[in-house]
Design an enzyme around this catalytic site. Structure first.
Site, PDB file in Angstrom:
ATOM      1  N   ASN A 131       7.860   4.667 -26.113  1.00  0.00           N
ATOM      2  CA  ASN A 131       7.922   3.347 -26.762  1.00  0.00           C
ATOM      3  C   ASN A 131       6.781   3.221 -27.771  1.00  0.00           C
ATOM      4  O   ASN A 131       6.990   2.850 -28.922  1.00  0.00           O
ATOM      5  CB  ASN A 131       7.811   2.223 -25.730  1.00  0.00           C
ATOM      6  CG  ASN A 131       8.803   2.375 -24.605  1.00  0.00           C
ATOM      7  OD1 ASN A 131       9.834   2.992 -24.800  1.00  0.00           O
ATOM      8  ND2 ASN A 131       8.492   1.838 -23.439  1.00  0.00           N
ATOM      9  N   ASP A 132       5.583   3.546 -27.299  1.00  0.00           N
ATOM     10  CA  ASP A 132       4.450   3.486 -28.227  1.00  0.00           C
ATOM     11  C   ASP A 132       4.441   4.678 -29.173  1.00  0.00           C
ATOM     12  O   ASP A 132       4.105   4.540 -30.346  1.00  0.00           O
ATOM     13  CB  ASP A 132       3.131   3.419 -27.441  1.00  0.00           C
ATOM     14  CG  ASP A 132       2.827   1.993 -27.021  1.00  0.00           C
ATOM     15  OD1 ASP A 132       2.909   1.099 -27.880  1.00  0.00           O
ATOM     16  OD2 ASP A 132       2.535   1.764 -25.834  1.00  0.00           O
ATOM     17  N   ARG A 183      -0.390   3.669 -13.626  1.00  0.00           N
ATOM     18  CA  ARG A 183      -1.183   3.791 -14.842  1.00  0.00           C
ATOM     19  C   ARG A 183      -2.231   2.697 -14.835  1.00  0.00           C
ATOM     20  O   ARG A 183      -1.987   1.576 -14.377  1.00  0.00           O
ATOM     21  CB  ARG A 183      -0.288   3.726 -16.068  1.00  0.00           C
ATOM     22  CG  ARG A 183      -0.299   2.409 -16.728  1.00  0.00           C
ATOM     23  CD  ARG A 183       0.084   2.445 -18.148  1.00  0.00           C
ATOM     24  NE  ARG A 183       0.738   1.190 -18.449  1.00  0.00           N
ATOM     25  CZ  ARG A 183       1.734   1.058 -19.281  1.00  0.00           C
ATOM     26  NH1 ARG A 183       2.215   2.090 -19.905  1.00  0.00           N
ATOM     27  NH2 ARG A 183       2.248  -0.115 -19.501  1.00  0.00           N
ATOM     28  N   GLU A 235       1.105   8.886 -25.993  1.00  0.00           N
ATOM     29  CA  GLU A 235       1.701   7.728 -26.662  1.00  0.00           C
ATOM     30  C   GLU A 235       1.299   7.628 -28.128  1.00  0.00           C
ATOM     31  O   GLU A 235       1.693   6.687 -28.814  1.00  0.00           O
ATOM     32  CB  GLU A 235       1.235   6.437 -25.977  1.00  0.00           C
ATOM     33  CG  GLU A 235       1.635   6.345 -24.536  1.00  0.00           C
ATOM     34  CD  GLU A 235       1.244   5.018 -23.937  1.00  0.00           C
ATOM     35  OE1 GLU A 235       2.107   4.142 -23.802  1.00  0.00           O
ATOM     36  OE2 GLU A 235       0.052   4.849 -23.621  1.00  0.00           O
ATOM     37  N   ARG A 293       3.384  -0.149 -14.109  1.00  0.00           N
ATOM     38  CA  ARG A 293       2.617  -0.801 -15.173  1.00  0.00           C
ATOM     39  C   ARG A 293       1.651  -1.806 -14.525  1.00  0.00           C
ATOM     40  O   ARG A 293       1.954  -2.989 -14.422  1.00  0.00           O
ATOM     41  CB  ARG A 293       3.557  -1.522 -16.145  1.00  0.00           C
ATOM     42  CG  ARG A 293       4.431  -0.598 -16.969  1.00  0.00           C
ATOM     43  CD  ARG A 293       5.325  -1.390 -17.922  1.00  0.00           C
ATOM     44  NE  ARG A 293       5.834  -0.594 -19.010  1.00  0.00           N
ATOM     45  CZ  ARG A 293       7.014   0.032 -19.003  1.00  0.00           C
ATOM     46  NH1 ARG A 293       7.796  -0.042 -17.959  1.00  0.00           N
ATOM     47  NH2 ARG A 293       7.401   0.726 -20.054  1.00  0.00           N
ATOM     48  N   HIS A 295       8.290  -5.420 -24.149  1.00  0.00           N
ATOM     49  CA  HIS A 295       8.145  -5.505 -22.693  1.00  0.00           C
ATOM     50  C   HIS A 295       9.128  -6.491 -22.076  1.00  0.00           C
ATOM     51  O   HIS A 295       9.496  -6.352 -20.917  1.00  0.00           O
ATOM     52  CB  HIS A 295       6.694  -5.800 -22.313  1.00  0.00           C
ATOM     53  CG  HIS A 295       5.853  -4.568 -22.453  1.00  0.00           C
ATOM     54  ND1 HIS A 295       5.155  -4.290 -23.588  1.00  0.00           N
ATOM     55  CD2 HIS A 295       5.699  -3.509 -21.631  1.00  0.00           C
ATOM     56  CE1 HIS A 295       4.573  -3.114 -23.451  1.00  0.00           C
ATOM     57  NE2 HIS A 295       4.873  -2.624 -22.268  1.00  0.00           N
ATOM     58  N   CYS A 334       8.334   8.639 -19.738  1.00  0.00           N
ATOM     59  CA  CYS A 334       8.504   7.367 -19.024  1.00  0.00           C
ATOM     60  C   CYS A 334       8.841   6.227 -19.986  1.00  0.00           C
ATOM     61  O   CYS A 334       8.964   5.085 -19.571  1.00  0.00           O
ATOM     62  CB  CYS A 334       7.269   7.027 -18.200  1.00  0.00           C
ATOM     63  SG  CYS A 334       5.799   6.811 -19.202  1.00  0.00           S
TER      64      CYS A 334
HETATM   65  C1  PEP Z   1       5.542   3.621 -23.557  1.00  0.00           C
HETATM   66  O1  PEP Z   1       4.778   3.242 -24.446  1.00  0.00           O
HETATM   67  O2  PEP Z   1       6.535   4.345 -23.769  1.00  0.00           O
HETATM   68  C2  PEP Z   1       5.320   3.218 -22.156  1.00  0.00           C
HETATM   69  C3  PEP Z   1       6.016   3.741 -21.175  1.00  0.00           C
HETATM   70  O3  PEP Z   1       4.412   2.243 -21.902  1.00  0.00           O
HETATM   71  P1  PEP Z   1       4.658   0.692 -22.276  1.00  0.00           P
HETATM   72  O4  PEP Z   1       6.089   0.535 -22.646  1.00  0.00           O
HETATM   73  O5  PEP Z   1       4.309  -0.130 -21.101  1.00  0.00           O
HETATM   74  O6  PEP Z   1       3.718   0.488 -23.405  1.00  0.00           O
HETATM   75 MG    MG Z   2       2.892   2.346 -23.921  1.00  0.00          MG
END
Ligand code: PEP
Ligand code: MG
Length: 544
Positions: free
Chosen positions: A453-454, A331, A430, A295, A188, A502
């Site tokens: 990302n997750d 979200r 995710e 977020r 993050h 995203c």
């Molecule tokens: C992700 O996990 O790709 C996402 C967009 O959420 P975050 O990066 O805030 O976990």
């Molecule tokens: Mg995420």
């Protein structure tokens, strides 16, 4: 001149003094003082500094988050002057000869205990505040600035790693760049750096030696290059590159107002990701057609207690109003894992990324979820707002979240509070589990947004916050992730809903064509990546 290499994760060139990020001291020193007058004077001066810091925070919160958050800092200022509290500290110093750091800490704990034993819910909640103000004064007394940086001129921050809660507290106008020895492109902190357009480099190879502190560095975030004490030719080379980057940016600026259409006329939604309401200005400047991911948990990370319904309502409302009818997807709370907030009092977990986080917290503590949903629905009356749920693994979670949404809508109706009856709900994809049940999930909601990302972390089993030593096993373009994206798009389309991405990979223009060929309908990226992605979309011809 010393050259270091790392991985560039937020492009751009910055030049300035290197300053090490200092963490708040957790152990308060305890000593006996003889000169109690001097100790009292030291404590009073620290209190004055704390009051000035709170005035500044209150001013910032009023501009960036809303009135209620600003009032919290004003309450903190008043509490610092409370007679009982100040008399107790004075007595601990004068009568017990305690050093001011320990006196403030002890008084804070005593008052917190007293508040939490009260019946009145409002007074109970003040226990967190008194601990907060006390630790602020202790940090000042111990010369541990809570911003992690103390000077008055902008700097390049050097650290091992930075937690999201630490990054979010930093005064952004004082940061020229980040150089971290650890970190991950999907962390993050990396996301925040990109969304703020601050050059950043992670996994710096050499040690960041203490003697580098205060020396001038030039960093190039696009190639991960750091030079300490640059010589004249390096300075010249870097300023030439900076001018070239500026020229490229000017070229991209011409795309403002142009549609996000492929050469053969397919329209793609190119939206932006934000973390705070004030990021909306950058969304507008970069001409994004909507917000694909707000977020919302960053409102919680910036706060020292649960943000109230009204504080959240004001924040969400300001975003949808600024977007003036363009879509805003918010979200729900995604606290947990790397995003730690003390006042949630979550149990320590061995693997927090696999533990109590996001929707799991909301379904376990529905009162927190309901407060947020009430604020979201109330804000929906002021623009086009959609809600999406993070970290879904099972169908029942979405059904339960929808049931709570429906209960909130009924409550608001009964109270005659306006909201948009057609707020769309979406699921973030995710986890591999959510991909495998995507067809069932798609029947419950109006859209999917793939959080790569997750999804990458859970698919290739590598912690997104740290890849230390695992670089050769980490592949941001792993075929498994690409196939999962493809499967999600197919399932979503089979059920008649749109599918976006995203996660950070949405901004990777080397993948834009592949995503569009899979049928991805939306790409939501950091505001500064909107125009480069628009450029990429406009050069694809899907008919070929
Ligand atoms: C992700 O996990 O790709 C996402 C967009 O959420 P975050 O990066 O805030 O976990
Ligand atoms: Mg995420």
């Amino acid at each position: 001149m010393i050259a270091l290499r790392g991985t560039g994760i937020s492009s751009g060139i910055a030049s300035g003094p290197v300053v090490y990020y200092r963490r708040t001291q957790t152990q308060t020193k305890r000593t006996s003082v003889q000169d109690t007058d001097e100790a009292v004077a030291r404590w009073q001066a620290a209190t004055q500094t704390a009051i000035s810091q709170l005035e500044e925070l209150s001013r910032k919160a009023r501009a960036e988050v809303g009135e209620e958050a600003a009032q919290l800092f004003e309450t903190h200022q008043m509490m610092l002057g409370d007679l009982d509290y100040t008399e107790r500290i004075t007595s601990l110093i004068r009568d017990d000869h305690l050093n001011p750091e320990a006196a403030v800490e002890d008084a804070g704990k005593e008052f917190a205990q007293m508040f939490s034993a009260m019946d009145d819910e409002y007074m109970k909640a003040r226990s967190v505040d008194v601990l907060d103000i006390s630790s602020r004064v202790v940090r000042i007394l111990s010369n541990c600035d809570d911003k992690g940086i103390t000077g008055k001129t902008p700097v390049i921050i050097a650290a091992d790693e930075l937690k999201p809660s630490e990054t979010v507290q930093l005064d952004k106008s004082m940061i020229l760049g980040f150089i971290l020895t650890g970190g991950n492109a999907n962390s993050h902190t990396a996301i925040l750096a990109r969304s703020l357009g601050i050059p950043a480099i992670i996994n710096v190879d050499g040690p960041l030696r203490p003697e580098y502190e205060g020396r001038t560095a030039i960093i190039d975030g696009s190639i991960g290059y750091i030079v300490i004490d640059p010589d004249e030719s390096t300075k010249e080379y870097m300023s030439k590159k900076k001018r070239e980057e500026k020229a490229l940016r000017t070229m991209l600026e011409q795309l403002k107002g142009q549609p996000d259409d492929t050469l053969d006329g397919k329209h793609i939604k190119v939206y932006a990701n934000i973390t705070t309401p004030s990021d909306t200005d950058s969304v507008i400047t970069n001409d994004a057609c909507g917000i694909g991911l707000f977020r919302s948990e960053f409102l919680y990370l910036r706060s020292s207690d649960y943000p109230t319904e009204n504080a959240q309502f004001e924040a969400y409302k300001s975003v949808v109003q600024k977007m003036n009818g363009a879509p805003v997807i918010i979200r729900t709370l995604d606290i947990g894992a790397d995003k730690h907030v003390d006042y949630f009092r979550l149990e320590e977990e061995r693997n927090p990324a696999l533990g109590m986080r996001a929707l799991r917290i909301c379904l376990t503590r529905p009162e927190i979820f309901k407060t947020q949903l009430r604020a979201l629905y109330r804000a929906s009356a002021f623009g086009k707002l959609s809600i999406m749920f993070p970290m879904v693994t099972s169908l029942w979670e979405v059904q339960e979240a929808k049931r709570i949404c429906s209960a909130v809508r009924s409550e608001l109706k009964k109270e005659r509070i306006q909201f948009d009856e057609n707020v769309e709900l979406g699921v973030m994809i995710e986890t591999p589990a959510s991909v495998m049940i995507a067809l069932e999930l798609a029947k419950e909601v109006s859209f999917f947004s793939i959080g790569t990302n997750d999804l990458t972390q859970y698919t290739i089993a590598i912690d997104r916050e740290s890849t230390a030593g695992l670089e050769k096993f980490y592949d941001a373009h792993h075929p498994a992730v690409m196939r999962l994206i493809d499967m999600t798009v197919k399932a979503g389309h089979d059920a008649g809903i749109w599918v976006g991405i995203c996660g950070e990979i949405a901004a990777d223009v080397s993948l834009t064509e592949s995503f569009l060929r899979m049928g991805v309908d939306e790409l939501s990226v950091s505001p500064r990546a909107v125009l480069p992605v628009r450029n990429a979309v406009r050069s694809v011809n899907l008919s070929k």
